[in-house]
Design an enzyme around this catalytic site. Structure first.
Site, PDB file in Angstrom:
ATOM      1  CG  ASN A 100      -0.148  -0.076   2.504  1.00 27.13           C
ATOM      2  OD1 ASN A 100       0.590   0.842   2.838  1.00 27.13           O
ATOM      3  ND2 ASN A 100      -0.259  -1.184   3.224  1.00 27.13           N
ATOM      4  CG  ASP A 132      -6.725  -5.547   6.518  1.00 25.87           C
ATOM      5  OD1 ASP A 132      -6.274  -5.483   7.677  1.00 25.87           O
ATOM      6  OD2 ASP A 132      -7.305  -4.591   5.965  1.00 25.87           O
ATOM      7  CB  ILE A 181      -0.300  -6.726  14.798  1.00 27.05           C
ATOM      8  CG1 ILE A 181       0.172  -7.516  13.575  1.00 27.05           C
ATOM      9  CG2 ILE A 181       0.821  -6.614  15.835  1.00 27.05           C
ATOM     10  CD1 ILE A 181       1.266  -6.837  12.771  1.00 27.05           C
TER      11      ILE A 181
HETATM   12  O1  PMT Z   1       2.961   6.027   6.468  1.00 27.88           O
HETATM   13  P1  PMT Z   1       2.372   7.353   6.026  1.00 27.88           P
HETATM   14  O2  PMT Z   1       2.523   7.593   4.547  1.00 27.88           O
HETATM   15  O3  PMT Z   1       2.904   8.492   6.848  1.00 27.88           O
HETATM   16  O4  PMT Z   1       0.790   7.303   6.274  1.00 27.88           O
HETATM   17  C1  PMT Z   1       0.323   7.226   7.569  1.00 27.88           C
HETATM   18  C2  PMT Z   1      -0.850   6.252   7.706  1.00 27.88           C
HETATM   19  C3  PMT Z   1      -2.038   6.782   6.920  1.00 27.88           C
HETATM   20  C4  PMT Z   1      -0.442   4.871   7.166  1.00 27.88           C
HETATM   21  C5  PMT Z   1      -1.137   6.150   9.246  1.00 27.88           C
HETATM   22  O5  PMT Z   1      -1.495   7.436   9.726  1.00 27.88           O
HETATM   23  C6  PMT Z   1      -2.298   5.206   9.516  1.00 27.88           C
HETATM   24  O6  PMT Z   1      -3.460   5.563   9.527  1.00 27.88           O
HETATM   25  N1  PMT Z   1      -1.932   3.921   9.785  1.00 27.88           N
HETATM   26  C7  PMT Z   1      -2.921   2.846   9.952  1.00 27.88           C
HETATM   27  C8  PMT Z   1      -3.387   2.435   8.600  1.00 27.88           C
HETATM   28  C9  PMT Z   1      -4.294   1.244   8.646  1.00 27.88           C
HETATM   29  O7  PMT Z   1      -3.896   0.196   8.259  1.00 27.88           O
HETATM   30  O8  PMT Z   1      -5.453   1.437   9.190  1.00 27.88           O
HETATM   31  P2  PMT Z   1      -6.577   0.301   9.374  1.00 27.88           P
HETATM   32  O9  PMT Z   1      -7.783   1.103   9.664  1.00 27.88           O
HETATM   33  O10 PMT Z   1      -6.589  -0.629   8.220  1.00 27.88           O
HETATM   34  O11 PMT Z   1      -6.082  -0.505  10.647  1.00 27.88           O
HETATM   35  C10 PMT Z   1      -6.477  -0.157  11.953  1.00 27.88           C
HETATM   36  C11 PMT Z   1      -5.357  -0.412  12.922  1.00 27.88           C
HETATM   37  O12 PMT Z   1      -5.068  -1.806  12.995  1.00 27.88           O
HETATM   38  C12 PMT Z   1      -4.047   0.248  12.598  1.00 27.88           C
HETATM   39  O13 PMT Z   1      -3.484   0.716  13.800  1.00 27.88           O
HETATM   40  C13 PMT Z   1      -3.197  -0.867  12.008  1.00 27.88           C
HETATM   41  O14 PMT Z   1      -1.805  -0.656  12.275  1.00 27.88           O
HETATM   42  C14 PMT Z   1      -3.705  -2.082  12.773  1.00 27.88           C
HETATM   43  N2  PMT Z   1      -3.656  -3.340  12.040  1.00 27.88           N
HETATM   44  C15 PMT Z   1      -4.361  -3.514  10.899  1.00 27.88           C
HETATM   45  C16 PMT Z   1      -4.336  -4.737  10.268  1.00 27.88           C
HETATM   46  C17 PMT Z   1      -3.566  -5.795  10.816  1.00 27.88           C
HETATM   47  N3  PMT Z   1      -3.512  -6.975  10.246  1.00 27.88           N
HETATM   48  N4  PMT Z   1      -2.884  -5.592  11.944  1.00 27.88           N
HETATM   49  C18 PMT Z   1      -2.913  -4.407  12.565  1.00 27.88           C
HETATM   50  O15 PMT Z   1      -2.253  -4.221  13.604  1.00 27.88           O
END
Ligand code: PMT
Length: 404
Positions: free
Chosen positions: A210, A279, A307
């Site tokens: 991504n 994911d 995670i």
């Molecule tokens: O890296 P940059 O270019 O500076 O951009 C920053 C960002 C947009 C990536 C950052 O600010 C951000 O929002 N990171 C989380 C992105 C994300 O994957 O969001 P999500 O809504 O899909 O996931 C929710 C949370 O679960 C996040 O804290 C993610 O780290 C965590 N997660 C998600 C999937 C997974 N399998 N394990 C996780 O721990």
């Protein structure tokens, strides 16, 4: 002066003989890794040319408030938002008088009103002007508003007099600017941050990933170092240098990130998950490069472990902070993630043009319990500093409640 690395400093130069030292200051800030943009008042241009500052900074120097060309490239509001620190050196008696009264008649005074970043002034003027009751009253007003005033020094002055009013030396200004980024709100705590994207291999040459650049997570790690925490940073593949004082653990896939996090989690007090973790990953990774054979090709994916959710579900879970990147229903989706993953806090960012993924700027809404705080569009460095303050407040409150 590790604190200056990657910091965006808006250097304001006002009219006075010490203006020539602003060139040395600019070089010093840059040598320590800061990105500097220069704003000069008209009087400053009488003492040192914008061309000198432009050649040294490698960026256009801003001098006019109402200039069509510069406003269309980077307007005064953008500049005000851009800065992590507004540093005015030298600050003349005239500038201090205008600033203390809230005038917005030129670019620099307007920026000072429009910014929400910290402002630091290094005064320089004749000793009688410094001692004058009007100047002292003006200074009192701006200090009461939280503006840092550094110096002046005492000694021989360019006008032939001796006394207080000399601008402190550029080395000292740079060092105080660096220290201004340091807080001790998390000293003694161990913090683990994830940052960047993960890559899920398809075959030896292809992967799914991504647009995360890692900037947000790296800024959080830096802000935590400045807050005095012991920081470990688990990073997906990015093109950034980690803060010197953080332990860097490089990973590629979500599975690698998962095991790196789990290895460190028992010695972590605060976990911040800023990584954009895939994911899904491939059921099977092809051993050889997949050949182009048919018109369509299907990939079979399996869900990766979450995670963040697994960390928050641990018996002795650390204070756990997630991020949410959303393209719609930001508040609702973020609050759902806060509750369903049982997080202590979540920082939600709306993905959009010049925000979120792969941008230097971001805007966050941070949710915890029944509360929330909106952090307006700003550099990721500045947002990370505010986020770390919010985290420290809530983390300390939770610890106090635990011990009572
Ligand atoms: O890296 P940059 O270019 O500076 O951009 C920053 C960002 C947009 C990536 C950052 O600010 C951000 O929002 N990171 C989380 C992105 C994300 O994957 O969001 P999500 O809504 O899909 O996931 C929710 C949370 O679960 C996040 O804290 C993610 O780290 C965590 N997660 C998600 C999937 C997974 N399998 N394990 C996780 O721990």
């Amino acid at each position: 002066m590790y604190q200056l690395t990657g910091k965006r400093i808006l250097l304001g130069v006002t009219g006075g003989i010490a203006a020539y030292k602003a060139a040395v200051l600019l070089r010093l800030l840059q040598q320590h890794g800061a990105v500097v943009r220069v704003v000069m008042t008209r009087n400053a241009c009488e003492f040192i040319t914008p061309l000198t500052m432009q050649a040294l900074s490698g960026k256009p120097v801003h001098t006019e408030l109402l200039d069509l060309e510069t406003e269309s490239a980077m307007g005064h509001i953008d500049l005000a938002r851009w800065a992590d620190l507004v540093l005015i050196a030298p600050a003349s008696a005239n500038f201090i008088a205008r600033y203390s009264n809230g005038f917005a008649e030129d670019l620099l005074s307007t920026l000072c009103l429009a910014t929400s970043s910290p402002v630091m002034l290094a005064p320089a003027m004749n000793q009688q002007m410094w001692l004058n009751a009007a100047t002292q009253e003006n200074l009192k007003k701006i200090i009461a508003r939280g503006i840092a005033v550094i110096g002046p020094a005492e000694g021989d002055q360019a006008c032939g007099e001796n006394g207080p009013g000399r601008m402190i030396e550029p080395e000292e200004i740079a060092s105080l600017a660096a220290k201004s980024f340091e807080t001790n709100i998390l000293s003694g705590s161990r913090l683990l941050v994830t940052a960047g994207p993960t890559r899920e291999a398809i075959d030896p040459v292809r992967f799914i990933s991504n647009r995360s650049s890692g900037r947000m997570g790296y800024a959080v790690a830096m802000a935590a170092v400045e807050a005095g925490a012991e920081v470990s940073l688990i990073s997906g593949p990015v093109n950034l240098s980690a803060p010197d004082r953080a332990e860097l653990i490089n990973v590629t896939s979500a599975a690698e990130m998962y095991s790196a996090v789990m290895q460190k989690i028992s010695t972590t007090d605060i976990f911040i998950s800023a990584a954009a973790v895939a994911d899904y990953s491939l059921d099977t990774i092809a051993e050889q490069k997949i050949k182009k054979s048919s018109d369509s090709y299907e990939l079979s994916l399996q869900k990766n472990p979450d995670i963040l959710a697994e960390v928050a579900a641990l018996n002795s879970a650390p204070f756990t902070v997630g991020f949410a990147a959303e393209t719609e229903n930001l508040e609702l989706n973020a609050q759902t993630k806060l509750r369903s993953k049982k997080l202590d806090m979540i920082a939600a960012n709306q993905v959009g043009e010049d925000l979120g993924f792969d941008s230097e700027m971001n805007a966050l809404t941070v949710f915890w319990g029944a509360e929330h705080k909106q952090l307006q569009k700003a550099s990721k460095t500045r947002l990370a500093r505010t986020l770390i303050t919010l985290i420290a407040d809530q983390y300390n409150e939770k610890n106090i409640n635990k011990t009572h």
